[in-house]
Design a protein around this motif. Structure first.
Motif, PDB file in Angstrom:
ATOM      1  N   PHE A 417       0.809  -1.214   0.000  1.00  0.00           N
ATOM      2  CA  PHE A 417       0.000   0.000   0.000  1.00  0.00           C
ATOM      3  C   PHE A 417       0.845   1.268   0.000  1.00  0.00           C
ATOM      4  CE2 PHE A 417      -3.132  -3.117   1.472  1.00  0.00           C
ATOM      5  CZ  PHE A 417      -4.182  -2.802   0.614  1.00  0.00           C
ATOM      6  N   PHE A 418       2.110   1.172   0.394  1.00  0.00           N
ATOM      7  CA  PHE A 418       2.978   2.347   0.270  1.00  0.00           C
ATOM      8  C   PHE A 418       3.232   2.668  -1.198  1.00  0.00           C
ATOM      9  CE2 PHE A 418       7.225   4.335   0.069  1.00  0.00           C
ATOM     10  CZ  PHE A 418       6.953   5.483   0.785  1.00  0.00           C
ATOM     11  N   LEU A 419       3.474   1.647  -1.996  1.00  0.00           N
ATOM     12  CA  LEU A 419       3.639   1.866  -3.436  1.00  0.00           C
ATOM     13  C   LEU A 419       2.346   2.411  -4.046  1.00  0.00           C
ATOM     14  CD1 LEU A 419       5.709  -1.295  -4.430  1.00  0.00           C
ATOM     15  CD2 LEU A 419       6.513   1.059  -4.221  1.00  0.00           C
ATOM     16  N   MET A 420       1.197   1.936  -3.566  1.00  0.00           N
ATOM     17  CA  MET A 420      -0.076   2.468  -4.045  1.00  0.00           C
ATOM     18  C   MET A 420      -0.214   3.944  -3.672  1.00  0.00           C
ATOM     19  SD  MET A 420      -3.937   1.047  -3.278  1.00  0.00           S
ATOM     20  CE  MET A 420      -3.494  -0.580  -3.866  1.00  0.00           C
ATOM     21  N   PHE A 421       0.241   4.305  -2.476  1.00  0.00           N
ATOM     22  CA  PHE A 421       0.206   5.711  -2.047  1.00  0.00           C
ATOM     23  C   PHE A 421       1.075   6.584  -2.952  1.00  0.00           C
ATOM     24  CE2 PHE A 421       3.010   8.612   0.413  1.00  0.00           C
ATOM     25  CZ  PHE A 421       2.128   9.678   0.510  1.00  0.00           C
ATOM     26  N   LEU A 422       2.288   6.119  -3.265  1.00  0.00           N
ATOM     27  CA  LEU A 422       3.159   6.890  -4.141  1.00  0.00           C
ATOM     28  C   LEU A 422       2.540   7.070  -5.521  1.00  0.00           C
ATOM     29  CD1 LEU A 422       6.699   5.436  -3.286  1.00  0.00           C
ATOM     30  CD2 LEU A 422       5.654   7.554  -2.453  1.00  0.00           C
ATOM     31  N   PHE A 423       1.923   6.008  -6.034  1.00  0.00           N
ATOM     32  CA  PHE A 423       1.282   6.111  -7.350  1.00  0.00           C
ATOM     33  C   PHE A 423       0.123   7.095  -7.297  1.00  0.00           C
ATOM     34  CE2 PHE A 423      -1.734   4.887 -10.615  1.00  0.00           C
ATOM     35  CZ  PHE A 423      -0.921   4.768 -11.735  1.00  0.00           C
ATOM     36  N   PHE A 424      -0.647   7.067  -6.223  1.00  0.00           N
ATOM     37  CA  PHE A 424      -1.790   7.986  -6.110  1.00  0.00           C
ATOM     38  C   PHE A 424      -1.302   9.428  -6.002  1.00  0.00           C
ATOM     39  CE2 PHE A 424      -6.391   7.291  -5.432  1.00  0.00           C
ATOM     40  CZ  PHE A 424      -6.788   8.614  -5.436  1.00  0.00           C
ATOM     41  N   GLU A 425      -0.212   9.643  -5.322  1.00  0.00           N
ATOM     42  CA  GLU A 425       0.359  10.996  -5.244  1.00  0.00           C
ATOM     43  C   GLU A 425       0.750  11.476  -6.641  1.00  0.00           C
ATOM     44  OE1 GLU A 425       0.415  13.119  -2.982  1.00  0.00           O
ATOM     45  OE2 GLU A 425       0.971  12.381  -1.002  1.00  0.00           O
ATOM     46  N   ALA A 426       1.428  10.615  -7.411  1.00  0.00           N
ATOM     47  CA  ALA A 426       1.825  10.997  -8.768  1.00  0.00           C
ATOM     48  C   ALA A 426       0.603  11.238  -9.642  1.00  0.00           C
ATOM     49  CB  ALA A 426       2.707   9.904  -9.375  1.00  0.00           C
ATOM     50  N   MET A 427      -0.418  10.402  -9.495  1.00  0.00           N
ATOM     51  CA  MET A 427      -1.646  10.592 -10.264  1.00  0.00           C
ATOM     52  C   MET A 427      -2.326  11.902  -9.897  1.00  0.00           C
ATOM     53  SD  MET A 427      -5.085   8.215 -10.344  1.00  0.00           S
ATOM     54  CE  MET A 427      -5.427   8.610  -8.643  1.00  0.00           C
ATOM     55  N   SER A 428      -2.352  12.227  -8.605  1.00  0.00           N
ATOM     56  CA  SER A 428      -2.981  13.474  -8.161  1.00  0.00           C
ATOM     57  C   SER A 428      -2.257  14.681  -8.735  1.00  0.00           C
ATOM     58  CB  SER A 428      -2.994  13.543  -6.626  1.00  0.00           C
ATOM     59  OG  SER A 428      -3.691  12.450  -6.079  1.00  0.00           O
ATOM     60  N   ALA A 429      -0.925  14.640  -8.722  1.00  0.00           N
ATOM     61  CA  ALA A 429      -0.147  15.742  -9.284  1.00  0.00           C
ATOM     62  C   ALA A 429      -0.413  15.883 -10.776  1.00  0.00           C
ATOM     63  CB  ALA A 429       1.343  15.521  -9.029  1.00  0.00           C
ATOM     64  N   GLY A 430      -0.467  14.763 -11.481  1.00  0.00           N
ATOM     65  CA  GLY A 430      -0.746  14.802 -12.913  1.00  0.00           C
ATOM     66  C   GLY A 430      -2.133  15.321 -13.214  1.00  0.00           C
ATOM     67  N   PHE A 431      -3.128  14.867 -12.439  1.00  0.00           N
ATOM     68  CA  PHE A 431      -4.499  15.343 -12.636  1.00  0.00           C
ATOM     69  C   PHE A 431      -4.592  16.851 -12.432  1.00  0.00           C
ATOM     70  CE2 PHE A 431      -8.301  16.688 -10.283  1.00  0.00           C
ATOM     71  CZ  PHE A 431      -9.271  16.485 -11.247  1.00  0.00           C
ATOM     72  N   TYR A 432      -4.023  17.343 -11.334  1.00  0.00           N
ATOM     73  CA  TYR A 432      -4.128  18.773 -11.026  1.00  0.00           C
ATOM     74  C   TYR A 432      -3.385  19.606 -12.074  1.00  0.00           C
ATOM     75  CZ  TYR A 432      -4.537  22.936  -8.136  1.00  0.00           C
ATOM     76  OH  TYR A 432      -4.858  24.183  -7.667  1.00  0.00           O
ATOM     77  N   TYR A 433      -2.242  19.099 -12.509  1.00  0.00           N
ATOM     78  CA  TYR A 433      -1.466  19.838 -13.508  1.00  0.00           C
ATOM     79  C   TYR A 433      -2.238  19.962 -14.821  1.00  0.00           C
ATOM     80  CZ  TYR A 433       2.324  20.975 -16.724  1.00  0.00           C
ATOM     81  OH  TYR A 433       3.094  21.569 -17.688  1.00  0.00           O
ATOM     82  N   LEU A 434      -2.831  18.865 -15.268  1.00  0.00           N
ATOM     83  CA  LEU A 434      -3.561  18.884 -16.533  1.00  0.00           C
ATOM     84  C   LEU A 434      -4.846  19.687 -16.439  1.00  0.00           C
ATOM     85  CD1 LEU A 434      -3.153  15.150 -17.637  1.00  0.00           C
ATOM     86  CD2 LEU A 434      -1.937  17.133 -18.552  1.00  0.00           C
ATOM     87  N   ALA A 435      -5.539  19.561 -15.298  1.00  0.00           N
ATOM     88  CA  ALA A 435      -6.867  20.173 -15.178  1.00  0.00           C
ATOM     89  C   ALA A 435      -6.810  21.657 -14.838  1.00  0.00           C
ATOM     90  CB  ALA A 435      -7.691  19.421 -14.130  1.00  0.00           C
TER      91      ALA A 435
END
Length: 887
Positions: A417-435
């Motif tokens: 779940f730590f790796l899942m947390f890191l992936f979610f952080e990267a996804m959140s940054a990508g979402f906010y950057y694009l949107a």
């Protein structure tokens, strides 16, 4: 200039296809002998088999190739731990052995069809099938057919039986299909005719090209303002990343840490709920156990608490490794901590490795307060696990304590779940950057968001955890075999790689599933031998419904990926197909993009599309078809030949799944005005084609199902494959008031459940419950996304709204009627089996009804709705992790 020549050539090719398709023979497996299966009166079975039992079935085979024959076994409620069933098939005339199969009784789960498959398929004559058992302590039985006299004679130990065994004889026949090629050819001719018809029209696109406004040179204050806005956006990203970290820490501290301290447990000595009460005569218990596990961190003893149990006193427990002469556990366990029917855990001071074959001594001593207190130890039946001895107050007993083994601690969950947390952080940054920083178009943000969310869902709701996914995986495997040039081997069998057969997942949430993913994520196949494996029944679902998953699975097999990466890749390919269909549809929409965005990322829709289910194909094609209809109805662009082809193909594809329940969606094309086609005549022909193509597709695929529903009588109506009696059409024709009552009760009792399951409140097999806040949030966002801004044209006319309402109501009616006649037990007061996810495909069309000129926005809030939807998914992931870890 050459339109007519091309059309004639196309027609000739279609006729050639028809002729070749009719001439080529096809293998078809036909079951026979199942008369009586599913009847409510199915009650009679043979005597329980013993080592001396011999069942003989004389079967008079038809003059066709007999592929396999099997019989309907039942376990009689016994927990088998040993014994075998042997089925032999002999030529009735020459007594030559034709086939032989041995089955282990431990593999019999309640009921199963067991039989033999013929390598050299016999044609006609008498076949003697002999069924015997060996090493049986308790035996199974075989169901008898009490409803009809089927082919053959049955003997039990030489005595003739009045009723035959229920058997399933599968014949391989050579047939020439006419109906399917004819309908397919007709669809091709209609589709091509519309294409060539519309390609002759010279339509003018009246839409003006948009010009991008030039940049206005800004002053110094403008630069400062822009700089401020830029920093404000980056601060917003930081807040989102902080929120993600906070939520994951909350989940880690509350659930993940607890799960890490739990152990993986396997039952090593099963029981049948026999009790050994704790009395003066059973105060001291000693059980010796020889382990088959490689690692061990503890053992457990199953306890029963009677109704009058008083939780006072203690149990003194010791566990010693007799092989190493080492004391591993010594504890006093309070009676108040015991749970009824659960295993009392005895965790070792340190874990052990390489202990297979070691013998352990488990000693239990009960305090005076627990004597005759209602406390009991659950023991196994006499005669089982004889290699492990059991002593009661020093005297050897034939019983054995029911025990489980703790094999390892679930420490891997921290990394998982730590790796899942890191992936979610990267996804959140990508979402906010694009949107918000790049302010990309909605469809681009959508594509990035849904594909990343699919990765998260793939690792939370792992393979086999979504409804009927075992069936869908087996069907995908069969189609993958077809792509690789492998032949099918039978109705309930499938060729699989040996590694794929060995690895097991459970349909319910379990830490074992996550351990399988963790250990096998980056593995390659070790044993790629193709072996025969049991599989769910083959319903010949067309490959097109599973094509994305089949391609992913096939690529994984060609790359020699292990079982876990192969399954995850195939599931993600299903989501990729859905995402692409939705992305293309979103690009075409003149309005309603945010509604489609939120609809696509609903937790329930993501669960289904990130699996082997063909919902990804059905929902994706229907949404794309709806987007085409909306775009051509309300945009200024004319209908082009490629639009006709795409819509025609989509209309054919989405009928092939779920028994054609979305057939009324083809009527959505009637919203397109005549001027888009270049005249009423062309419009009439094309719209007729749009309606006829799905109807022909429906007849091509679902004729048998419709005929079954229409001809079922009260004597043969059952619920699914069970023996429970169901409703029939004739019943409601005789009692129409009963139909009204059931529909009213369904509307009253099930509406809330339909709304919750449309968004996603009970996930998985409806056992993973998340907060009711999640469906309420997404439903609210969907409603808000329907409303338009003041500057936006209304588009949707009143009669359009009535027509869309009729289409959606027709789809709903077909769904309810299908489940009423095939899934609802008789005398139930409401319709069973319907879930809200069945309504997702036509929800986009239904959203047009909510557009009005009374409730409007002064300015667009699409970005805010997008952000809220993403936060909703963040909360959904949090609740899903909490739900799957509460074991």
């Amino acid at each position: 200039m050459n339109r007519k020549k091309w059309a004639i050539g196309y027609a000739v090719l279609c006729m050639l296809y028809f002729a070749v398709s009719v001439c080529i023979p096809h293998d078809r497996l036909e079951p026979r002998g199942l008369e009586g299966i599913g009847k409510p009166s199915l009650k009679l079975k043979t005597e329980e088999m013993t080592n001396d039992t011999e069942l003989k079935f004389e079967y008079y085979a038809d003059e066709q190739a007999l592929n396999q024959i099997s019989f309907y076994f039942t376990d009689n409620g016994h927990p088998f731990t040993q014994g075998q069933i042997r089925i032999e098939a002999y030529d009735g005339r020459t007594k030559e052995l034709l086939a032989d199969e041995i089955y282990e009784l431990v593999d019999l789960k309640v009921e199963a069809f067991w039989g033999v498959t013929f390598e050299k398929e016999p044609k006609g004559g008498t076949i003697d099938l002999v069924i015997t058992g060996s090493d049986l302590k308790e035996g199974p039985s075989i169901w008898l057919n009490t409803e009809s006299r089927t082919q053959g004679n049955t003997y039990e130990n030489g005595q003739f039986l009045d009723n035959n065994l229920i058997y399933n004889a599968i014949y391989r026949t050579q047939v020439h299909f006419i109906k399917n090629p004819f309908i397919t050819t007709l669809m091709l001719l209609i589709l091509g005719g519309m294409f060539f018809l519309i390609s002759d029209k010279k339509l003018v696109d009246s839409e003006e090209k948009r010009t991008r406004p030039g940049k206005r040179p800004g002053a110094f204050t403008d630069k400062l303002t822009a700089l401020y806005k830029r920093y404000r956006l980056w601060i917003g990203m930081g807040f989102l990343l902080f929120l993600v970290g906070l939520i994951f820490f909350y989940v880690y501290d509350g659930e993940i840490r607890k799960a890490m301290n739990s152990t993986h447990r396997v039952v090593v000595m099963k029981d049948n709920n026999k009790l050994l009460p704790i009395t003066e005569e059973s105060r001291e218990l000693v059980q010796y156990y020889t382990t088959q596990e490689e690692t061990l961190v503890g053992l457990g003893v199953r306890m029963d608490l009677g109704e009058d149990f008083v939780p006072e006193g203690t149990i003194y427990a010791q566990v010693e490794d007799v092989t190493l002469k080492e004391l591993l556990c010594e504890a006093e366990i309070a009676a108040a901590s015991l749970l009824d029917g659960q295993y009392m855990g005895l965790i070792f001071d340190h874990s052990q490795e390489g202990v297979k074959g070691h013998t352990y001594e488990v000693s239990l001593s009960f305090s005076q307060e627990l004597i005759d207190s209602g406390l009991s130890v659950i023991v196994t039946p006499e005669g089982y696990y004889e290699e492990n001895t059991f002593y009661i107050n020093g005297e050897e007993s034939k019983d054995r304590m029911s025990m489980n083994a703790h094999t390892y601690f679930n420490l891997f969950l921290k990394k998982y779940f730590f790796l899942m947390f890191l992936f979610f952080e990267a996804m959140s940054a990508g979402f906010y950057y694009l949107a918000f920083i790049r302010r990309c178009r909605i469809e681009k943000v959508f594509l990035f968001t849904i594909l990343c969310l699919g990765v998260i869902y793939n690792f939370i709701l792992v393979p086999y955890m979504t409804p009927d996914e075992k069936y869908h995986i087996d069907m995908s495997y069969r189609h993958s075999n077809t792509l690789l040039g492998l032949e099918q081997i039978g109705e309930n069998r499938c060729l699989k790689r040996a590694d794929d057969v060995e690895l097991e997942f459970t349909s319910e949430p379990s830490l074992t599933n996550y351990k399988n993913i963790y250990d096998g994520l980056f593995t390659t196949v070790k044993d790629d031998r193709l072996v025969e494996a049991e599989a769910t029944a083959n319903t010949e679902a067309p490959m097109i419904l599973y094509l994305p998953a089949v391609l992913g699975m096939t690529v994984g097999r060609l790359l020699h990926l292990g079982t876990v990466p192969m399954l995850l890749l195939a599931r993600w390919c299903s989501l990729l197909f859905f995402a692409c269909m939705t992305y293309l549809g979103m690009k075409k929409l003149p309005f309603g993009k945010m509604t489609l965005f939120l609809l696509a990322i609903l937790p329930m829709n993501l669960q289904q599309c990130t699996s082997f289910s063909y919902d990804a194909v059905i929902t994706g094609t229907i949404l794309l078809y709806s987007c085409y209809c909306i775009s051509l109805a309300y945009n200024q662009e004319p209908v082009k030949p490629k639009d006709i082809l795409i819509m025609g193909v989509l209309g054919i594809v989405f009928i092939y799944g779920k028994s054609g329940i979305y057939l009324p969606m083809c009527l959505l094309a009637l919203l397109i005005p005549a001027k888009k086609f270049g005249g009423n005549r062309v419009r009439g022909i094309c719209l007729a084609g749009f309606c006829i193509l799905p109807v022909l597709s429906f007849l091509n695929k679902n004729t048998v199902a419709v005929n079954y529903i229409a001809t079922t009588t009260e004597a043969t109506a059952t619920v699914g494959s069970s023996t429970t009696a169901g409703y029939t059409i004739s019943y409601f024709l005789q009692q129409p008031a009963e139909l009204v009552r059931i529909l009213a009760n369904t509307l009253s009792d099930k509406t809330a459940f339909y709304l919750e399951s449309l968004a996603g409140q009970k996930m998985g097999w409806v056992e993973i419950e998340i907060s009711e806040v999640i469906p309420m949030l997404f439903l609210l966002l969907l409603i808000l996304s329907v409303l338009k801004t003041r500057e936006e044209p209304l588009y949707v006319k009143t009669w359009h709204k009535w027509w869309i309402s009729f289409i959606c109501l027709a789809c709903t009616g077909i769904i309810l009627a299908g489940m009423l006649l095939t899934w609802t037990p008789k005398d139930y007061i409401s319709i069973e089996g319907v879930q809200g996810r069945y309504f997702i495909p036509f929800t986009l069309a239904l959203s047009l009804v909510g557009r009005n000129s009374r409730l409007m926005y002064e300015k667009s809030i699409d970005r805010g709705l997008m952000y809220a939807g993403f936060i909703g998914q963040l909360l959904t992931v949090m609740y899903l992790i909490k739900a799957v870890l509460i074991l």
